[in-house]
Each structure stands twice: as structure tokens, then as C-alpha cells.
Design a protein around this motif. Structure first.
Motif, PDB file in Angstrom:
ATOM      1  N   GLN A 401     132.243 108.970  50.579  1.00  0.00           N
ATOM      2  CA  GLN A 401     131.291 109.529  51.537  1.00  0.00           C
ATOM      3  C   GLN A 401     131.353 111.060  51.529  1.00  0.00           C
ATOM      4  N   ASP A 402     132.568 111.594  51.526  1.00  0.00           N
ATOM      5  CA  ASP A 402     132.714 113.047  51.474  1.00  0.00           C
ATOM      6  C   ASP A 402     132.115 113.608  50.188  1.00  0.00           C
ATOM      7  N   GLU A 403     132.369 112.925  49.087  1.00  0.00           N
ATOM      8  CA  GLU A 403     131.853 113.398  47.803  1.00  0.00           C
ATOM      9  C   GLU A 403     130.333 113.340  47.768  1.00  0.00           C
ATOM     10  N   SER A 404     129.754 112.267  48.321  1.00  0.00           N
ATOM     11  CA  SER A 404     128.299 112.120  48.344  1.00  0.00           C
ATOM     12  C   SER A 404     127.654 113.204  49.198  1.00  0.00           C
ATOM     13  N   GLU A 405     128.252 113.489  50.339  1.00  0.00           N
ATOM     14  CA  GLU A 405     127.705 114.539  51.202  1.00  0.00           C
ATOM     15  C   GLU A 405     127.830 115.907  50.552  1.00  0.00           C
ATOM     16  N   ASN A 406     128.918 116.134  49.845  1.00  0.00           N
ATOM     17  CA  ASN A 406     129.083 117.410  49.155  1.00  0.00           C
ATOM     18  C   ASN A 406     128.069 117.583  48.034  1.00  0.00           C
ATOM     19  N   LEU A 407     127.838 116.495  47.292  1.00  0.00           N
ATOM     20  CA  LEU A 407     126.890 116.557  46.180  1.00  0.00           C
ATOM     21  C   LEU A 407     125.449 116.497  46.658  1.00  0.00           C
ATOM     22  N   GLY A 408     125.242 115.839  47.799  1.00  0.00           N
ATOM     23  CA  GLY A 408     123.890 115.688  48.322  1.00  0.00           C
ATOM     24  C   GLY A 408     123.037 114.732  47.532  1.00  0.00           C
ATOM     25  N   LYS A 409     123.667 113.749  46.906  1.00  0.00           N
ATOM     26  CA  LYS A 409     122.902 112.793  46.113  1.00  0.00           C
ATOM     27  C   LYS A 409     123.637 111.466  46.042  1.00  0.00           C
ATOM     28  N   GLU A 410     122.981 110.492  45.396  1.00  0.00           N
ATOM     29  CA  GLU A 410     123.557 109.160  45.235  1.00  0.00           C
ATOM     30  C   GLU A 410     124.808 109.225  44.371  1.00  0.00           C
ATOM     31  N   MET A 411     125.786 108.405  44.739  1.00  0.00           N
ATOM     32  CA  MET A 411     126.986 108.260  43.923  1.00  0.00           C
ATOM     33  C   MET A 411     126.762 107.121  42.931  1.00  0.00           C
ATOM     34  N   THR A 412     126.623 107.460  41.675  1.00  0.00           N
ATOM     35  CA  THR A 412     126.416 106.445  40.652  1.00  0.00           C
ATOM     36  C   THR A 412     127.716 105.699  40.383  1.00  0.00           C
ATOM     37  N   ALA A 413     127.603 104.614  39.643  1.00  0.00           N
ATOM     38  CA  ALA A 413     128.798 103.843  39.300  1.00  0.00           C
ATOM     39  C   ALA A 413     129.789 104.708  38.515  1.00  0.00           C
ATOM     40  N   ALA A 414     129.272 105.562  37.642  1.00  0.00           N
ATOM     41  CA  ALA A 414     130.155 106.429  36.858  1.00  0.00           C
ATOM     42  C   ALA A 414     130.897 107.419  37.754  1.00  0.00           C
ATOM     43  N   LEU A 415     130.191 107.977  38.733  1.00  0.00           N
ATOM     44  CA  LEU A 415     130.832 108.919  39.657  1.00  0.00           C
ATOM     45  C   LEU A 415     131.875 108.231  40.523  1.00  0.00           C
ATOM     46  N   ILE A 416     131.556 107.009  40.958  1.00  0.00           N
ATOM     47  CA  ILE A 416     132.482 106.276  41.827  1.00  0.00           C
ATOM     48  C   ILE A 416     133.751 105.901  41.073  1.00  0.00           C
ATOM     49  N   THR A 417     133.604 105.376  39.872  1.00  0.00           N
ATOM     50  CA  THR A 417     134.792 104.981  39.105  1.00  0.00           C
ATOM     51  C   THR A 417     135.627 106.204  38.725  1.00  0.00           C
TER      52      THR A 417
END
Length: 636
Positions: A401-417
Motif C-alpha cells: 500500500q505504501d509503495e502504491s501510494e508512493n508510485l501513484g499507480k497500480e502495483m503489477t504482479a512484477a512489482l509485487i513479487t
């Protein structure tokens, strides 16, 4: 001009269908149990609505796709309108493009010269349908054609006031005089402009169906348009009301807001266990072709065909879908194991299995800052086969959640893993402060607590984190850790590898940790050569009281083909987060007592040593060494 405060001064409501006062409608109590006859009018009605109408070569591509999908009746052209339309009909017949079980339909106004031209285009066709039309609604009669009803009767056919439509159709049947049960006449009840709700359209179809003569010799073909956005509903209710055939286009192409979408209609039936007789097993390919041919795009949320229709972003939806998938997997496994029951689809928010349409499950759950723990956990399970414990789901989702808010976009499967591996230090190289390089385990004597030879093949239980107190599993852990980039050896004793490693961290680093929850998992257990053991371990610092949601704890994960290695890696994984910027104890100095020595007064031994500096021999030993006394160990 703004909207009217009283639109009734400008717009008239739709007229009632003239049922008797005591009439009981039958369509509301019926259910669709079989597919209708399908007519695709993509190449005619759909084509005429395009900004850039299709070339004949493009129409041929789409015609082949319609045949592949399974349409048996295809309206291909308006041959009396242009030479290009005429030649398309001729080419697909002469080139053998029309299968023997497919009927070609063409459309023509009810004028003798145009009818003759249309029939000429069908020469050599095995099965053909000729669609004659005239617009007979009041606005067309009075404004466009300036005809009375009686004058319009001489032209015939379309759908307008229900009683007038029935009157027209009965006169056509009588005039035609050739309709039989084996060779039926079709009546197209087109909602050319959708001006009323779908239930009203169903009433009109039922009125027509119950008042037309020779009903068993008639095919009622319904053709809803989508001006009110309810073409699919109108079509479904029209079938219940007596419709036999559906006319429409793939993806609802057509004038203004389009015709009824045959894909949506067919898959609605399919999701209810009714075979539509149309095959959309590779829906994305079909959609791509239709969009290319029509030079159009569809919204991401378009039913069945849109890119996001099988995706959930909201946390509550994701949680329901994940639980539904898990429950269904167990249910289907029981069916395979017992041979009882059936693998029926029952999934929250997903009415149809995406795999039936050629899609996978990878897009079922998409993660954004609005998502929840279940969505993140689902992605990790799909990508890494890891079924995270609930408290670990909560913990890791905070990271995402913190990473998504920082990036301001969807967290893809690649970003999550990637975030998962970084958070829990899942890398063959050091990426945290602590890294377990190698270790050995040696059993300790219960009495002397002295270690014996290291165990080459230590057998451990994946499901039990630490042995019971009664178990004789006292071990000495000796391992090489990489700490802040420097190699260091640590030792610890404990009941099982986990407690022995924790003792080593405490005694050698001054880093004391306590165990919280733990879970274990086995990956690829059906393939021994590829089996991996997984340990999930929650840990916290002494004196910390973790909350129910896991605040104050850190999770670690270890993965290995060896159970003990997986457990020890999980300890180090959790320890990395808890280490923060703390200082560790410096390595212990190993004290070795000096042996006893005796004084030696003689310097004779020094003369046996020959030294050379710069290639020039010294003048004497005295100049190099001066006067000193040497003590040597006593020989024992």
C-alpha cells in the motif's frame, strides 16, 4: 438550451400494448432453456454504420470469423445498394467460402426492381434468406413517406404499433400464401429506435406472437437496438415472449448506440448453463479482429470482452474472490477424488470462468492503494505458489500500500513479487544486514553438552517449528553469517535448529528475538525432485506485545529443499527487518593461555639465522640486532 423542467411538454410516452384488461402475460414466468437461432448482421447493418465501411477483403475476414464462431445465418450485404455490395455476395458464393450449412441473408426494400437485383446476387447459393423491409412506424409513415396506414399496407413490413404490425403481418402471410411448417416465413420485429423499456418490447413480441395467424409457420426474428442501453435485456425478454431468432452484431456495432451485442447475449446464456451454439473460446482474438475490421475500440469495462471485466481492485471483492477460488479448488479436488458431483462454477463477483473464454486467472485480482491484503496475497500465490498466513498478509500489504501510494499507480504482479523478495530478503546474495551463508548442526550430549560430529543428513519435521521439550534434539549450530558485508562465525545451542540459531544470535550478536506465529507449506510435493519446503515465521523483540493485527512483529520466510535450511532462513529473514540500525556485539576474542617458558642465556642459536637486506651482507649480527634477550618455549 437547458433540460426542461417538464419534459412531458416535449416528449410523448410510449403507447400501451393493447392487451385485454384481464390478460395475464406469460413471458414474466418463463425461463430461457435453449439457444435461439442467431443472425449476424455485422457485414450489413454493422457495416453501414461505420465511419469507414469495410472493403470486401476486410468483410471476407470478418465473414470467415463469423463462420468459425458458429453462425449459421449471416446477413452479408445490401446488394441492390451498390456494385461493391453485389460483388461481395457473388465472390463468397463463387469462391466456395459459404459452408453448406450456412444461410446467406441479404436485405432489400420491397420494390420489384430492387428485389430482382438482390435475387440475382444469390445465384448459386445453397441456402438463402431474402429480407424485405419497409418502415411503417408513425413518424416514418407521416413524415418520411407521407402515407396513410392503408397506403403503407401496400408496401409492408417492420414493427410499429402492435395491432398494426399484426395486421400487416397477417396480410403478408395471406398474400404470400406459401408459408408452411417446413418452409416458414420470418417476421423481423425490429426496435429500429429503442423508445421504450425492455418489458414493453417483450409485451409487443408476446402480443404479436399470440395474434399472428399460422404461428407454427412463422419465425419471429427480434432485432433490438440499444438507444436506451437495454438492448440485451430487451432481447432476453423478447425471447421469453415468443422470439425465435436474434439479429445483432458482435460487440453491438450499429447505427447510433448500436444493435444488440450477440457476444454478451450468448455468454449470458452460457453462464446459466445453456449452450449458445456459438464458440467464443478465444474471445480476445475475436474481439481484436472485430475491432480491426470496424476500426473501433471497446471500453475496458465492456461485458465479457473488456480488459478489466475479470479484474477486481477493491479489497472486499478481492478477499471474496480469493476465498472463492480456494474453496472451489477444494471442491473440485473432492469431485476428482470421489467421482461424485460435478465441477460447477460458483465464484463471488465472477459469473463465468475466464478460462472458458481463453483467459487466465492472472488478472482476476489487480492491486492498487485501494486493494486489500487478499489481493496482494493472491498475486503472491499465483506468481510464487506461496500461500501466506493471514497475519503475514496484513503485514506485507502495508508494504504494498505504501509503495502504491508512493508510485501513484497500480502495483503489477512484477512489482509485487519484487517488493516481496526485497522485504523478506529472498535472494541468493546478501540484500539485508544479515545473510546466512553456510551452517552445520551437531548433536549435543545431554550430559556433557559436548558436540559430536556434524550431522550430514539432519531429518526435521516441516510442520513443527521447534521440537517438544521431551524430544532429544539438542543441537549445536555453527554458521557463517555475512553481517553488514563481513563474514562472521556464530555458535549456539538449542532444541532444534531454530532455537539453536536464535541462541547464536543472542550469545554472539547480543540480538535477542522471540517467536510469534509460524506456518509451513510444501511446494511441488507431487514431484520429489522439485519439492520445496517453506517456513513462515513471525518474530518480535523481547518486551514487545504484538497487536492482534500484527503491529510490532516482523515476518520472515525461508524456502529450501531442506527443512532445516528453510527454518533457519526464515529466522534470518525476519531478523533482518527487526535488526534496524542496531549495533551488534563485536566478535569475541579467543583467549589461549601462554605456555611456560624458560630463560636461555646463550645466543648461539641466533648465529644459525642468516638475514640479507638489499643484497649486502651485514658487517655483524650485533649491528642488526643489538643486545636483547630471547625467550623460547620449553620443549615438552
Amino acid at each position: 438550451m437547458p433540460m426542461l423542467a417538464d419534459p412531458s411538454t416535449k416528449y410523448l410516452p410510449y403507447p400501451d400494448v393493447p392487451f385485454p384488461p384481464d390478460y395475464v402475460r406469460t413471458w414474466p414466468t418463463r425461463r430461457t432453456t435453449s439457444a435461439p437461432r442467431w443472425l449476424s448482421t455485422d457485414l450489413r447493418d454493422g457495416n453501414q454504420a461505420l465511419v469507414n465501411p469495410m472493403s470486401n477483403a476486410t468483410k471476407l475476414k470478418l465473414f470467415r470469423e463469423l463462420v468459425k464462431v458458429g453462425f449459421k445465418e449471416i446477413e452479408v450485404a445490401y446488394p441492390s445498394a451498390s456494385e461493391q455490395e453485389f460483388q461481395f455476395v457473388r465472390s463468397i458464393i463463387q469462391d466456395g467460402e459459404v459452408p453448406d450449412d450456412v444461410s446467406l441473408q441479404i436485405i432489400t426494400p420491397a420494390r420489384p426492381d430492387l428485389i430482382a437485383k438482390s435475387i440475382e446476387s444469390l445465384s448459386g447459393c445453397r441456402h438463402a434468406i431474402i429480407h424485405l423491409y419497409n418502415a411503417v412506424s408513425p413518424v416514418f409513415r407521416e413524415v418520411v413517406f407521407r402515407n396513410t396506414k392503408e397506403q403503407t399496407v401496400d408496401l409492408t413490413l417492420n414493427a410499429t404499433e402492435a395491432d398494426f404490425a399484426v395486421d400487416l403481418a397477417n396480410r403478408v402471410i395471406a398474400e404470400w400464401g406459401k408459408a408452411t411448417v417446413d418452409d416458414k416465413i420470418m417476421f423481423n420485429l425490429a426496435a429500429t429506435v429503442e423508445c421504450a423499456p425492455s418489458n414493453h418490447y417483450a409485451d409487443m413480441v408476446e402480443y404479436f406472437s399470440t395474434h399472428i395467424k399460422q404461428r407454427d409457420c412463422v419465425v419471429i426474428s427480434i432485432h433490438p437496438h440499444n438507444d436506451r442501453g437495454t438492448a440485451v435485456a430487451a432481447a432476453e425478454l423478447g425471447l421469453l415472449a415468443g422470439g425465435d431468432r436474434i439479429e445483432g452484431c458482435l460487440l453491438g456495432n450499429g447505427e447510433r448506440t448500436g444493435n444488440v451485442d450477440l457476444i454478451t447475449l450468448a455468454l449470458n446464456m452460457y453462464s446459466q448453463g445453456i449452450s449458445p451454439g456459438l464458440d467464443f473460446s478465444t474471445l480476445s482474438d475475436t474481439v481484436a479482429l472485430v475491432c480491426r475490421c470496424n476500426e473501433m475500440e471497446i471500453p475496458a469495462r465492456y461485458p465479457y470482452a473488456g480488459q478489466l471485466v475479470f479484474s477486481a481492485f477493491a479489497g472486499t471483492h478481492q478477499d471474496a474472490i480469493k476465498k472463492g477460488l480456494d474453496a472451489q479448488e477444494l471442491r473440485w479436488s473432492d469431485v476428482e477424488r470421489t467421482g461424485l458431483g460435478s465441477k460447477y462454477w460458483a465464484m463471488p463477483y465472477i459469473p463465468l470462468d475466464p478460462k472458458d473464454l481463453g483467459f487466465g486467472y492472472e488478472n482476476l485480482i489487480r492491486v492498487s492503494s485501494q486493494s486489500g491484503k487478499a489481493g496482494t496475497a493472491y498475486v503472491i500465490k499465483q506468481a510464487m505458489l506461496l500461500d501466506l498466513p493471514r497475519r503475514m498478509q496484513v503485514s506485507f500489504y502495508r508494504v504494498i500500500q505504501d509503495e502504491s501510494e508512493n508510485l501513484g499507480k497500480e502495483m503489477t504482479a512484477a512489482l509485487i513479487t519484487s517488493a516481496f523478495k526485497q522485504t523478506y530478503c529472498l535472494d541468493p546474495k546478501p540484500i539485508g544486514r544479515l545473510f546466512l551463508n553456510t551452517f552445520s548442526l551437531s548433536p549435543l550430549s545431554p550430559t556433557s553438552r559436548e558436540p559430536s560430529s556434524p550431522i550430514s543428513d539432519y531429518s526435521d519435521d516441516n510442520q513443527t517449528l521447534t521440537p517438544s521439550e521431551e524430544a532429544s534434539s539438542l543441537l549445536r549450530f555453527e554458521g557463517e553469517l555475512i553481517i553488514d558485508g563481513n563474514s562472521r562465525t556464530v555458535h549456539g545451542d538449542g532444541n532444534g535448529p531454530v532455537l539453536a540459531l536464535l541462541d547464536a544470535l543472542r550469545s554472539d550478536l547480543g540480538f535477542e528475538l522471540e517467536i510469534g506465529e509460524s506456518e509451513a507449506q510444501t511446494i511441488n510435493d507431487d514431484s520429489p525432485a522439485h519439492t520445496k519446503f517453506v517456513t513462515f515465521l513471525e518474530m518480535h523483540l523481547p518486551g514487545v506485545l504484538p497487536s492482534k493485527s500484527g503491529v510490532g512483529t516482523s515476518w520472515g520466510i525461508g524456502i529450501s529443499s531442506d527443512v532445516a535450511v528453510a527454518k533457519c532462513r526464515a529466522v534470518i529473514s525476519a531478523a533482518n527487518t527487526l535488526a534496524g540500525d542496531r549495533s551488534f556485539l563485536r566478535p569475541k576474542r579467543i583467549f589461549t593461555p601462554r605456555p611456560k617458558v624458560t630463560k636461555v642465556d646463550s645466543d648461539d642459536w641466533i648465529h644459525e639465522v642468516k638475514l640479507r637486506a638489499g643484497g649486502v651482507p651485514p658487517p655483524s649480527d650485533q649491528e642488526i640486532f643489538g643486545s636483547f634477550r630471547v625467550e623460547t618455549p620449553t620443549q615438552n
